[in-house]
Scaffold this motif. Structure first.
Motif, PDB file in Angstrom:
ATOM      1  N   UNK A 105       7.677   7.722  -0.427  1.00 54.63           N
ATOM      2  CA  UNK A 105       8.829   7.835   0.467  1.00 54.63           C
ATOM      3  C   UNK A 105       9.696   6.584   0.353  1.00 54.63           C
ATOM      4  N   UNK A 106      11.039   6.793   0.331  1.00 49.29           N
ATOM      5  CA  UNK A 106      11.965   5.662   0.241  1.00 49.29           C
ATOM      6  C   UNK A 106      12.316   5.104   1.612  1.00 49.29           C
ATOM      7  N   UNK A 107      12.552   5.971   2.589  1.00 46.34           N
ATOM      8  CA  UNK A 107      12.958   5.543   3.934  1.00 46.34           C
ATOM      9  C   UNK A 107      12.329   6.485   4.955  1.00 46.34           C
TER      10      UNK A 107
ATOM     11  N   UNK B 248       2.181   1.934   9.749  1.00 49.03           N
ATOM     12  CA  UNK B 248       2.911   1.848   8.480  1.00 49.03           C
ATOM     13  C   UNK B 248       2.944   0.410   7.996  1.00 49.03           C
ATOM     14  N   UNK B 249       3.284  -0.501   8.883  1.00 52.52           N
ATOM     15  CA  UNK B 249       3.473  -1.894   8.476  1.00 52.52           C
ATOM     16  C   UNK B 249       2.160  -2.626   8.240  1.00 52.52           C
ATOM     17  N   UNK B 250       1.057  -2.068   8.707  1.00 49.98           N
ATOM     18  CA  UNK B 250      -0.249  -2.679   8.444  1.00 49.98           C
ATOM     19  C   UNK B 250      -0.915  -2.111   7.203  1.00 49.98           C
ATOM     20  N   UNK B 251      -0.379  -1.011   6.676  1.00 47.18           N
ATOM     21  CA  UNK B 251      -1.015  -0.352   5.530  1.00 47.18           C
ATOM     22  C   UNK B 251      -0.588  -1.033   4.234  1.00 47.18           C
ATOM     23  N   UNK B 252      -1.528  -1.433   3.379  1.00 47.44           N
ATOM     24  CA  UNK B 252      -1.169  -2.185   2.160  1.00 47.44           C
ATOM     25  C   UNK B 252      -0.329  -1.406   1.167  1.00 47.44           C
ATOM     26  N   UNK B 253      -0.420  -0.065   1.167  1.00 45.77           N
ATOM     27  CA  UNK B 253       0.270   0.712   0.139  1.00 45.77           C
ATOM     28  C   UNK B 253       1.693   1.088   0.524  1.00 45.77           C
ATOM     29  N   UNK B 254       1.968   1.284   1.806  1.00 45.58           N
ATOM     30  CA  UNK B 254       3.338   1.669   2.156  1.00 45.58           C
ATOM     31  C   UNK B 254       3.940   0.811   3.259  1.00 45.58           C
ATOM     32  N   UNK B 255       3.458  -0.403   3.402  1.00 46.11           N
ATOM     33  CA  UNK B 255       4.048  -1.301   4.392  1.00 46.11           C
ATOM     34  C   UNK B 255       5.476  -1.712   4.008  1.00 46.11           C
TER      35      UNK B 255
ATOM     36  N   UNK C 247      10.288  -6.661  15.837  1.00 40.60           N
ATOM     37  CA  UNK C 247       9.184  -7.598  15.615  1.00 40.60           C
ATOM     38  C   UNK C 247       8.001  -6.906  14.947  1.00 40.60           C
ATOM     39  N   UNK C 248       7.836  -5.605  15.204  1.00 37.43           N
ATOM     40  CA  UNK C 248       6.725  -4.855  14.599  1.00 37.43           C
ATOM     41  C   UNK C 248       7.011  -4.479  13.154  1.00 37.43           C
ATOM     42  N   UNK C 249       8.253  -4.725  12.694  1.00 34.31           N
ATOM     43  CA  UNK C 249       8.559  -4.484  11.286  1.00 34.31           C
ATOM     44  C   UNK C 249       9.620  -3.451  11.022  1.00 34.31           C
ATOM     45  N   UNK C 250      10.213  -2.862  12.085  1.00 34.69           N
ATOM     46  CA  UNK C 250      11.291  -1.895  11.874  1.00 34.69           C
ATOM     47  C   UNK C 250      12.460  -2.572  11.162  1.00 34.69           C
ATOM     48  N   UNK C 251      13.046  -1.866  10.219  1.00 36.64           N
ATOM     49  CA  UNK C 251      14.151  -2.444   9.458  1.00 36.64           C
ATOM     50  C   UNK C 251      15.490  -2.242  10.158  1.00 36.64           C
TER      51      UNK C 251
ATOM     52  N   UNK D  94      14.189  -2.160  -4.900  1.00 38.03           N
ATOM     53  CA  UNK D  94      13.922  -3.536  -5.323  1.00 38.03           C
ATOM     54  C   UNK D  94      12.432  -3.848  -5.223  1.00 38.03           C
ATOM     55  N   UNK D  95      11.819  -3.432  -4.122  1.00 42.93           N
ATOM     56  CA  UNK D  95      10.381  -3.666  -3.961  1.00 42.93           C
ATOM     57  C   UNK D  95       9.596  -2.949  -5.046  1.00 42.93           C
ATOM     58  N   UNK D  96       9.972  -1.687  -5.351  1.00 41.93           N
ATOM     59  CA  UNK D  96       9.250  -0.931  -6.371  1.00 41.93           C
ATOM     60  C   UNK D  96       9.379  -1.596  -7.731  1.00 41.93           C
TER      61      UNK D  96
END
Length: 485
Positions: free
Chosen positions: A174-176, A195-202, A223-227, A252-254
């Motif tokens: 997933x992109x967004x 989502x933000x704690x998971x290593x694969x899709x954080x 603060x929890x990681x929402x963009x 960019x991350x990919x």
């Protein structure tokens, strides 16, 4: 005297406009229903249904959940109205004009309720197609977002709850993520946290879309990681811009992740390939410290080991080339494993001869002891090697091993085009001379090595040797086996 309307008075103004427009739309819809296609009829029915739900909410005291529900309804009405405006042709101008008035009233409602101007910019934001996950417990919200974004070229999947959202993330790239906060069961905050704690899709961007205008909640999500955070009913152009930014961040991350994985694959290849020619320590030194490739060296005290097979030249003359290679590879393979297991650095193979060093590039306190233990293990391995040789019709062989400790220059030796990590100095020559005098099955070590040992070993046949090219006598000891401790 003029005065500013209160929030209650403002709500009365926009709600009256919406009521009048909806009455008008019902009449127009009844007149032209037979001339509309199935999709337009479906959208109009959804719009009128949402308007009826809004009517039930108006005038009721608004807590945070009720306000969120009203923003959801306004968002649904706006979405269906915009879809209808895009689909209706010039023949239906009266209903199009009514829809425009409805959208204007909804924007006024949004401003009155949130204090935020949604804007009327209807530009199209150009962006690459993305894989969008829309998470909302209301089916109409999911359908509207999916239809709207699909028209912009995106591939959209939806989830009705947090569990479905996490499952989709685990199965798709997933992109967004567009995430509603208020959902039964696992709410949006918990989904965001996972989502933000998971290593694969954080790294997947998350845009929170909520009808709640709670500043503490917004800060908590960021603060929890929402963009990003958008209010319902959202401005479609603003949503496009946020999604474009999210897709670009994800791409960019990919690319960075692919680059990192490629570097890891390259490093593994380098280690696997050059590890056949250099010790692991030298390869690591080169990879982690690029200046390790520069020519030059420094003075190191090391324990040098030299060994070779007695009478190998004569044996090789009597054997076929394939037999020589088989016998040599078997011997060198076993010896290499033993030397590396004892953290020795293999400098080179010269035919059947092995030159190894303990103490460079990394020095350890037990270099001399490890060299002796390594030599003992090498001689012990000869029994297994010879058993395999005899089974293959090859002769049994015996090796002589010499150990010597002294100061040498250790470093990159050669030229810019061709160099190697090697050792230069008088102790290298002394070791070679001692090795020449060792018999098959013997381990001879110089007195300099013997004095460096921290463990006791049984020493036999201590003697002084006159070796070629060296004026002074060299004291050597023959070691047979190690004792406990």
């Amino acid at each position: 005297m003029s005065h500013t309307p209160t929030k209650h008075q403002g709500a009365a103004l926009w709600s009256d406009v919406i009521r009048r427009v909806i009455v008008e739309l019902r009449g127009l819809f009844s007149d032209i229903r037979s001339r509309l296609d199935e999709a337009a009829i479906d959208d109009m029915e959804h719009l009128l249904d949402a308007a009826q739900r809004l009517e039930c909410m108006l005038g009721v005291s608004q807590d945070s959940d009720a306000a969120h529900d009203m923003m959801n309804v306004l968002a649904a009405m706006r979405g269906y109205a915009e879809m209808l405006l895009e689909d209706l042709g010039p023949a239906h101008q009266p209903i199009a004009d009514a829809l425009k008035r409805l959208l204007s009233a909804i924007e006024t409602a949004h401003t009155e309720e949130t204090g935020i101007e949604p804007g009327a910019d209807q530009r199209t934001i150009a962006t690459d197609p993305g894989f969008i996950l829309a998470v909302d417990d209301l089916q109409e919200n999911r359908e509207l977002v999916a239809r709207y974004l699909s028209r912009s070229g995106h591939f959209v999947v939806t989830a009705a709850n947090g569990e479905e959202a996490l499952s989709t993330l685990g199965e798709s790239d997933v992109d967004v993520v567009l995430l509603d906060l208020v959902m039964p069961g696992m709410d949006g905050r918990e989904v965001l946290r996972r989502i933000k704690e998971h290593p694969e899709y954080r790294a997947t961007p998350v845009i929170v879309i909520s009808g709640r205008q709670d500043m503490d909640g917004i800060i908590e999500c960021i603060e929890a990681g929402a963009d990003d955070y958008l209010f319902k009913p959202f401005n479609p152009v603003l949503l496009q811009a946020r999604i474009k930014a999210g897709i670009e961040r994800k791409r960019w991350h990919d690319r960075e992740e692919q680059y990192r994985q490629q570097l890891e694959r390259n490093e593994k290849f380098i280690r696997a390939t050059f590890g056949r020619y250099l010790s692991d320590e030298i390869v690591t030194d080169i990879l982690e410290r690029p200046e390790g490739l520069e020519l030059g060296g420094d003075l190191r005290e090391v324990t040098i080991m030299m060994s070779d097979i007695r009478g190998f030249t004569t044996l090789s003359e009597r054997l076929a080339p394939a037999q020589v290679v088989t016998m040599l590879n078997r011997y060198l393979g076993k010896m290499t494993d033993i030397i590396l297991a004892h953290q020795g650095t293999i400098d080179e193979f010269i035919g059947d001869a092995i030159l190894a060093v303990f103490g460079a590039p990394q020095k350890r306190d037990d270099d001399a002891d490890r060299a002796v233990k390594c030599a003992l293990a090498m001689q012990a391995a000869m029994e297994e090697i010879n058993a395999e040789n005899v089974a293959d019709g090859l002769p049994a062989v015996a090796t002589g091993i010499a150990l010597n400790t002294g100061k040498v220059i250790a470093g990159n030796i050669g030229s810019e085009r061709r160099s190697k990590y090697g050792f230069v100095g008088h102790p290298m020559n002394v070791t070679s001379r001692i090795e020449d005098l060792s018999a098959g099955g013997e381990i001879l070590l110089s007195d300099s090595t013997f004095r460096k040992l921290s463990h006791r070993y049984p020493v036999c046949d201590t003697r002084e040797l006159k070796v070629k090219g060296i004026d002074e006598l060299v004291t050597v000891h023959r070691i047979e086996a190690a004792t406990d401790g």
